[in-house]
Motif scaffolding. Structure first.
Motif, mmCIF file in Angstrom:
data_model
loop_
_atom_site.group_PDB
_atom_site.id
_atom_site.type_symbol
_atom_site.label_atom_id
_atom_site.label_comp_id
_atom_site.label_asym_id
_atom_site.label_seq_id
_atom_site.Cartn_x
_atom_site.Cartn_y
_atom_site.Cartn_z
ATOM 1 N N LYS A 120 64.957 39.354 17.822
ATOM 2 C CA LYS A 120 64.605 38.457 16.841
ATOM 3 C C LYS A 120 66.319 37.248 17.197
ATOM 4 N N ASN A 121 66.415 36.458 18.022
ATOM 5 C CA ASN A 121 67.675 35.750 18.374
ATOM 6 C C ASN A 121 68.526 34.886 17.109
ATOM 7 N N GLU A 122 68.863 35.482 16.284
ATOM 8 C CA GLU A 122 69.096 35.177 15.251
ATOM 9 C C GLU A 122 70.749 34.847 15.601
ATOM 10 N N ASP A 123 70.757 32.611 15.468
ATOM 11 C CA ASP A 123 71.902 32.595 15.499
ATOM 12 C C ASP A 123 73.231 32.680 14.171
ATOM 13 N N SER A 124 72.710 33.376 13.436
ATOM 14 C CA SER A 124 73.942 33.772 11.785
ATOM 15 C C SER A 124 74.579 34.793 11.992
ATOM 16 N N ILE A 125 73.781 35.610 13.518
ATOM 17 C CA ILE A 125 74.583 37.123 13.473
ATOM 18 C C ILE A 125 75.055 36.864 14.915
ATOM 19 N N THR A 126 76.953 37.799 14.639
ATOM 20 C CA THR A 126 77.559 37.477 16.086
ATOM 21 C C THR A 126 78.071 38.963 16.455
ATOM 22 N N SER A 127 77.988 39.481 15.224
ATOM 23 C CA SER A 127 78.885 40.708 15.390
ATOM 24 C C SER A 127 77.714 41.584 15.586
ATOM 25 N N VAL A 128 77.665 43.332 15.674
ATOM 26 C CA VAL A 128 76.462 43.878 15.868
ATOM 27 C C VAL A 128 76.829 45.205 15.742
ATOM 28 N N ASN A 129 77.142 46.101 14.357
ATOM 29 C CA ASN A 129 77.978 47.078 14.332
ATOM 30 C C ASN A 129 77.355 47.961 13.498
ATOM 31 N N MET A 130 77.484 49.321 14.188
ATOM 32 C CA MET A 130 76.184 50.570 14.309
ATOM 33 C C MET A 130 77.664 51.022 14.470
ATOM 34 N N SER A 131 78.307 51.334 13.919
ATOM 35 C CA SER A 131 79.253 53.006 14.548
ATOM 36 C C SER A 131 79.114 53.624 13.196
ATOM 37 N N GLY A 132 78.647 54.786 13.101
ATOM 38 C CA GLY A 132 78.179 56.042 13.160
ATOM 39 C C GLY A 132 76.887 55.585 11.968
ATOM 40 N N ASN A 133 76.494 54.431 11.854
ATOM 41 C CA ASN A 133 74.825 53.864 11.379
ATOM 42 C C ASN A 133 74.483 55.426 11.323
ATOM 43 N N LYS A 134 73.952 56.426 10.134
ATOM 44 C CA LYS A 134 73.351 56.739 10.183
ATOM 45 C C LYS A 134 71.931 56.242 10.200
ATOM 46 N N ARG A 135 71.067 55.858 10.186
ATOM 47 C CA ARG A 135 69.973 55.532 10.700
ATOM 48 C C ARG A 135 69.986 55.519 12.143
ATOM 49 N N PHE A 136 70.791 54.394 12.839
ATOM 50 C CA PHE A 136 70.996 54.118 14.068
ATOM 51 C C PHE A 136 70.991 55.638 14.393
ATOM 52 N N LEU A 137 71.752 56.377 14.688
ATOM 53 C CA LEU A 137 71.446 57.841 14.592
ATOM 54 C C LEU A 137 70.164 58.851 14.963
ATOM 55 N N THR A 138 69.427 58.034 13.317
ATOM 56 C CA THR A 138 68.468 58.687 13.934
ATOM 57 C C THR A 138 67.254 58.045 14.993
ATOM 58 N N LEU A 139 67.230 57.192 15.660
ATOM 59 C CA LEU A 139 66.289 56.161 16.350
ATOM 60 C C LEU A 139 65.941 57.371 17.445
ATOM 61 N N THR A 140 64.711 57.184 18.513
ATOM 62 C CA THR A 140 64.060 57.861 19.467
ATOM 63 C C THR A 140 65.403 57.495 20.615
ATOM 64 N N ARG A 141 65.260 58.233 21.584
ATOM 65 C CA ARG A 141 66.110 57.660 22.747
ATOM 66 C C ARG A 141 65.196 56.244 23.225
ATOM 67 N N GLU A 142 64.176 56.126 22.820
ATOM 68 C CA GLU A 142 63.313 54.595 23.715
ATOM 69 C C GLU A 142 63.759 53.648 22.951
ATOM 70 N N GLU A 143 63.981 53.551 20.982
ATOM 71 C CA GLU A 143 64.398 52.799 20.156
ATOM 72 C C GLU A 143 65.951 52.359 21.048
ATOM 73 N N LYS A 144 67.116 53.343 21.090
ATOM 74 C CA LYS A 144 68.442 53.078 20.941
ATOM 75 C C LYS A 144 68.404 52.042 22.545
ATOM 76 N N LEU A 145 67.820 52.475 23.551
ATOM 77 C CA LEU A 145 67.959 51.392 24.935
ATOM 78 C C LEU A 145 67.026 50.733 25.257
ATOM 79 N N LYS A 146 66.212 50.333 23.568
ATOM 80 C CA LYS A 146 65.764 48.491 23.038
ATOM 81 C C LYS A 146 66.310 48.220 22.434
ATOM 82 N N ALA A 147 67.566 48.889 21.939
ATOM 83 C CA ALA A 147 68.542 47.382 21.043
ATOM 84 C C ALA A 147 69.879 47.602 21.694
ATOM 85 N N ALA A 148 69.638 48.290 22.978
ATOM 86 C CA ALA A 148 70.592 47.873 23.673
ATOM 87 C C ALA A 148 70.083 46.743 24.788
#
Length: 137
Positions: A1-29
């Motif tokens: 979703k294109n949420e206007d209140s989110i201006t920064s995305v910081n996933m640094s070392g995020n354990k949940r992000f690290l468990t995403l599948t390859r496809e889910e990570k590519l979707k995030a990008a």
């Protein structure tokens, strides 16, 4: 979703992000390509690889909002770095790109061509990357 209140995305070392599948990570990008509010993207120590970098490079071609990108301490090799730079060739919003401490080695031949790829980009003012080649430095 294109949420206007989110201006920064910081996933640094995020354990949940690290468990995403390859496809889910590519979707995030790829989701960033149409986002018009996020100005800062930080994926430090997220096991980001060349596939993610290629997708993010494609995102740079269409996104005109992102200004700062940090991808330090990941697994991006020459292929991914080239894709990021190719995307930046057409981008006019990214002012800072940080790629220090990749676990994959950037071949000297790739290092030497990076400046040529970015030659037309006048927006990028800060670049953090570990280079070994004297010519590239």
């Amino acid at each position: 979703k294109n949420e206007d209140s989110i201006t920064s995305v910081n996933m640094s070392g995020n354990k949940r992000f690290l468990t995403l599948t390859r496809e889910e990570k590519l979707k995030a990008a790829s989701s960033l390509s149409t986002n018009c509010h996020v100005k800062e993207v930080i994926f430090n120590a997220c096991a980001i690889d060349d596939e993610f970098a290629v997708m993010l490079g494609q995102t740079f071609r269409t996104n005109s909002t992102i200004e700062k990108v940090c991808l330090e301490s990941n697994e991006i090799s020459g292929r991914g770095v080239r894709a990021l730079f190719e995307g930046l060739k057409e981008n006019r919003s990214v002012r800072e790109l940080r790629l220090h401490k990749q676990t994959k080695v950037l071949p000297s031949a790739d290092e030497d061509m990076l400046a040529d790829i970015l030659e037309g980009n006048t927006t990028l003012v800060k670049l953090g990357i570990d280079l070994r080649s004297k010519m590239a430095q």
